[in-house]
Design a protein around this motif. Structure first.
Motif, short mmCIF file in Angstrom:
data_model
loop_
_atom_site.label_atom_id
_atom_site.label_comp_id
_atom_site.label_asym_id
_atom_site.label_seq_id
_atom_site.Cartn_x
_atom_site.Cartn_y
_atom_site.Cartn_z
N PRO A 1 0.80 -1.23 0.00
CA PRO A 1 0.00 0.00 0.00
C PRO A 1 0.83 1.28 0.00
O PRO A 1 0.29 2.35 -0.28
CB PRO A 1 -0.82 -0.13 1.30
N ALA A 2 2.11 1.19 0.30
CA ALA A 2 2.96 2.38 0.27
C ALA A 2 3.19 2.88 -1.15
O ALA A 2 3.57 4.04 -1.35
CB ALA A 2 4.31 2.08 0.94
N HIS A 3 2.97 2.03 -2.16
CA HIS A 3 3.17 2.43 -3.54
C HIS A 3 1.97 3.24 -4.03
O HIS A 3 0.82 2.91 -3.73
CB HIS A 3 3.38 1.21 -4.43
N GLU A 4 2.25 4.23 -4.82
CA GLU A 4 1.21 5.16 -5.28
C GLU A 4 0.13 4.45 -6.10
O GLU A 4 -1.05 4.81 -6.02
CB GLU A 4 1.88 6.26 -6.12
N GLU A 5 0.51 3.44 -6.89
CA GLU A 5 -0.44 2.80 -7.80
C GLU A 5 -1.18 1.63 -7.16
O GLU A 5 -1.97 0.96 -7.83
CB GLU A 5 0.29 2.30 -9.06
N PHE A 6 -0.93 1.35 -5.88
CA PHE A 6 -1.53 0.17 -5.27
C PHE A 6 -3.06 0.24 -5.28
O PHE A 6 -3.74 -0.76 -5.54
CB PHE A 6 -1.02 0.02 -3.83
N LEU B 1 11.37 -3.46 -0.20
CA LEU B 1 10.36 -4.39 -0.72
C LEU B 1 9.09 -4.39 0.12
O LEU B 1 8.06 -4.90 -0.33
CB LEU B 1 10.93 -5.80 -0.78
N GLY B 2 9.15 -3.85 1.32
CA GLY B 2 7.99 -3.83 2.19
C GLY B 2 7.90 -5.03 3.11
O GLY B 2 6.91 -5.16 3.85
#
Length: 416
Positions: free
Chosen positions: A34-39, A155-156
């Motif tokens: 969820p940290a990625h903008e496109e998630f 990588l999270g």
């Protein structure tokens, strides 16, 4: 009614564009949190994305609340250019050991505890028999562990709660409690790290693959139905994976069955892949390339900024000119080194200071050739370099030097 249709078309265009961006994001970041903008967009288009990847590439896509994982299994197992930046065999061993520790850990773990448990796994006689040793006593070993942790953070798999890693590296006594870091372990992300069809631990000892090539093949070996349709699907998936993963496919790199299918289907295949990804097809007599005009859908950009990128473009033009002149057999490494040394006299004033030092041309040549090989623009065999056809699309124009014009101050602070 007309306004309603126009609004519907705009909404559909927005959905299509968002789905394209989500698909491109998964290709660049197969393990997404969820940290990625496109998630959020990936989750909104989950059904369409799963269906598209299953149909075109055969790559499974798992999307959950905590992460999205596109299981990108490579089509070319001999390609050694896809590794993590700065990683070699030793660091990959440490990464695997760290994941094994985290798999057995509680919901939180400290960097120091991770290191201690990793030491216990590293003492395995099987690793020692292969020359692997890790003691965590030297600063460079602690730095290696920190590099692995930062990979897991990126990588999270880990989320930092408190502390920092630099203090752990500097703590030579390994006894200061302050020199530590605390992490949350994201188990769903950790469980998605491995993309193998079959886990290595599932092989019986008597059937365990022996050579590296056998082990790589066993990890990604997928069942192919023994039917004409099954064989065609497997060929389509193999070629689509290569087109999405590699900058270009050349006919002479395919076996007979792949070449026959590709000759007949590369047009429709290119249309389908490009419609979904926003890439642009370039069909040539030697093969097919899918080009990203924005230069964003790649981990090796060309052209790019910086001394290394400029040297790479210069070497590309040098090799392309030789190919245009009919010298298809390529050249030797020392010729590329000599060319960069000569180019330094023309462009050295724009390069970083270290690249202007005597002998720096060797490092610049190796970096440039590595980038060109990753882009499938050249092949190297020992000291010999052979340019490939797609290299001809790159050329260096005349430099345009612009003088910065001072802007008028628009506030009291600018004037100061």
């Amino acid at each position: 009614m007309t306004d309603t249709r126009q609004i519907a078309r705009q909404q559909q265009h927005h959905r299509d564009d968002e789905r394209c961006q989500a698909l491109r994001a998964l290709l660049m970041t197969p393990l997404m949190t969820p940290a990625h903008e496109e998630f959020a967009a990936v989750r909104r288009h989950a059904d369409d994305l799963r269906a598209w990847f299953a149909r075109e590439t055969g790559w499974p896509l798992h999307i959950e609340r905590d992460c999205a994982r596109l299981f990108k299994r490579p089509a070319d197992l001999s390609d050694a250019s896809r590794g993590l930046q700065g990683y070699e065999r030793r660091r990959y061993v440490l990464l695997c050991l760290a994941c094994a520790v985290l798999e057995r850990a509680e919901a939180q773990i400290t960097l120091r505890l991770l290191g201690e448990r990793l030491l216990a796994l590293a003492a395995d006689p099987a690793l020692a028999s292969r020359g692997f040793a890790f003691t965590l006593t030297a600063a460079h070993e602690r730095r290696e562990l920190v590099a692995v942790c930062r990979t897991l953070l990126a990588l999270g798999v880990l989320q930092r709660v408190a502390g920092d890693e630099e203090g752990f590296v500097r703590d030579a006594t390994a006894s200061g409690e302050a020199a530590d870091a605390l992490y949350d372990v994201q188990r769903r992300v950790l469980a998605s790290m491995l993309v193998a069809v079959r886990g290595p631990s599932t092989w019986p000892a008597a059937q365990d693959p022996m050579t590296l090539d056998e082990r790589l093949a066993s990890l990604v070996d997928e069942h192919v139905p023994d039917s004409d349709e099954g064989q065609r699907t497997a060929l389509r998936h193999h070629l689509a994976r290569r087109l999405l993963d590699d900058p270009v496919i050349y006919f002479d790199t395919l076996d007979e069955a792949q070449r026959t299918y590709f000759t007949n289907q590369r047009g429709p295949m290119a249309v389908r892949l490009c419609e979904a990804t926003g890439l642009v097809p370039e069909q040539r007599a030697e093969g097919l390339a899918l080009v990203d005009e924005d230069g964003a859908l790649t981990d090796v950009a060309m052209p790019a900024e910086g001394t290394d990128a400029h040297a790479t473009l210069l070497v590309a033009e040098f090799l392309a000119d030789r190919r245009r002149a009919g010298t298809t057999e390529g050249c030797r490494l020392d010729q590329v080194v000599a060319f960069i040394a000569e180019a330094r006299t023309r462009y050295g004033s724009y390069w970083r200071k270290s690249a202007r030092e005597p002998g720096a041309e060797h490092e610049l040549a190796e970096t440039a050739l590595q980038r060109l090989a990753q882009l499938r623009l050249i092949t190297t065999q020992g000291e010999h370099i052979r340019p490939l056809p797609a290299l001809a699309r790159f050329a260096l124009g005349d430099a345009e030097l612009r003088t910065a014009t001072p802007h008028a101050p628009n506030s009291l602070f600018d004037a100061a």
